[in-house]
Design a protein around this motif. Sequence first.
Motif, mmCIF file in Angstrom:
data_model
loop_
_atom_site.group_PDB
_atom_site.id
_atom_site.type_symbol
_atom_site.label_atom_id
_atom_site.label_comp_id
_atom_site.label_asym_id
_atom_site.label_seq_id
_atom_site.Cartn_x
_atom_site.Cartn_y
_atom_site.Cartn_z
ATOM 1 N N CYS A 9 -11.737 -3.421 -36.391
ATOM 2 C CA CYS A 9 -12.393 -2.159 -36.742
ATOM 3 C C CYS A 9 -12.145 -1.816 -38.215
ATOM 4 N N CYS A 12 -9.958 1.970 -37.630
ATOM 5 C CA CYS A 12 -8.593 2.005 -37.065
ATOM 6 C C CYS A 12 -7.937 0.630 -36.957
ATOM 7 N N CYS A 25 -16.613 0.226 -32.677
ATOM 8 C CA CYS A 25 -15.247 0.161 -32.154
ATOM 9 C C CYS A 25 -15.127 1.015 -30.881
ATOM 10 N N GLU A 27 -12.541 2.237 -29.730
ATOM 11 C CA GLU A 27 -11.492 3.248 -29.893
ATOM 12 C C GLU A 27 -11.982 4.442 -30.735
ATOM 13 N N CYS A 28 -12.573 4.131 -31.904
ATOM 14 C CA CYS A 28 -12.860 5.227 -32.843
ATOM 15 C C CYS A 28 -14.330 5.325 -33.266
HETATM 16 ZN ZN LIG Z 1 -11.658 1.769 -34.560
#
Ligand SMILES: [Zn+2]
Length: 394
Positions: A9, A12, A25, A27-28
Amino acid sequence: MSLLLDLACGGCRKTHDAGTLHNLCTECGKPLMARYDLKAAARTMTPEAMADREPTMWRYREVLPVVNEENIISLGEGGTPLVHAERLGERIGAENLFIKDESVNPTGSFKARGLSMAVSKAKELGATALAIPSAGNAAGAMAAYAAKAGIPAFVFMPADTPSAFITECYGFGAHVELVDGLITDCGKIVAERKEAEGWFDVSTLKEPYRVEGKKTMGYELVEQLGGELPDLILYPAGGGTGLIGMWKAFAEMGELGWVGRKRPRMVAVQAEGCQPIVRAYDQGLPDAPEWENAHTLASGLRVPRAVGDFLMLDAIRRSRGCALAVADEDMIEGVREIGTTEGIFAAPESGAVLMALKSLMKQGLADPAERIILFNTGSGHKYVDNMQSLIVNT
Ligand SMILES: [Zn+2]
Ligand SMILES: Cc1ncc(COP(=O)(O)O)c(C=O)c1O
């Protein structure tokens, strides 16, 4: 053979498995970037080996993501000329001015590189239908490569996109939807419908491999300049994928031992009527809030919000470059000047880039002896209806 390792990513740093289809991503929600085993690549990407390879973007195969060569969908993209623009350079007082002429790519723009890569990789990972929001050139390129791959293409463009971009997509057999809005509205429609329709979304930087195709422009520049980097690169930035891609390429080439630590100054050129990156750069912001009421005849620059804004701004600042905007009338003057001196019929985006260079030279921010690259990202032919002011009685 590809030495692709994984995807990391850009926000992050979380890593993602490169063996399955990904968008942003998990996650983010930031763009994912491909990583390669560059130590191993350095052993095979030697000057001697490179001298024998084909003159297309696929010559950089170790640092490209397609694992099985059979999945490569190619129409001959990359290997574009770096034209020494002597007459134009003389006129504006730049002794070492070059035009990287991307208009000779299949479908007439640099979008061919990114979409050849994305369609090839999507095919490799099993995508069965592709969807894209586009300002114009990317839709045509996606439709062409999807046709060649035998994968259905769904393209979404603003309804007021110049007609050549739209007709071309029909010519490639794509499903075309015209949207009353901007590219960001097209992107929203793709995001809303993709799951139900079974489309893989190849929006720029929401898909990890278009940038891998575009980065090959950076590799080519270095090879064409005899192993050296230029001093200054001017690039018309919408989504910014080419700028981000070249910046990534320079870092990779540093690891491969192709170049030293010095980097070119990266200049993002936008339109007066849509300049989110210029505003964010001027205000010192890390990312670029949406530009309201975006308008410009350079349809590729009518991108009010870019998912890779923070990557673009980072590259501009770290390289000690800058961002500046050009008015539509001036872009057309730029098109005329490139055409009358160099015989290249440039897209208005590239006319903007020339005018931006002239402004930098006037301000003493570009030196006459520097090695300067202007990107002609696309052909002017698809914009003729919007460039009628070029017609004069002679
Ligand atoms: Zn990320
Ligand atoms: C001719 C041309 N130049 C520049 C751009 C902007 O490219 P990017 O989105 O990579 O910044 C586009 C995008 O559509 C384009 O068609």
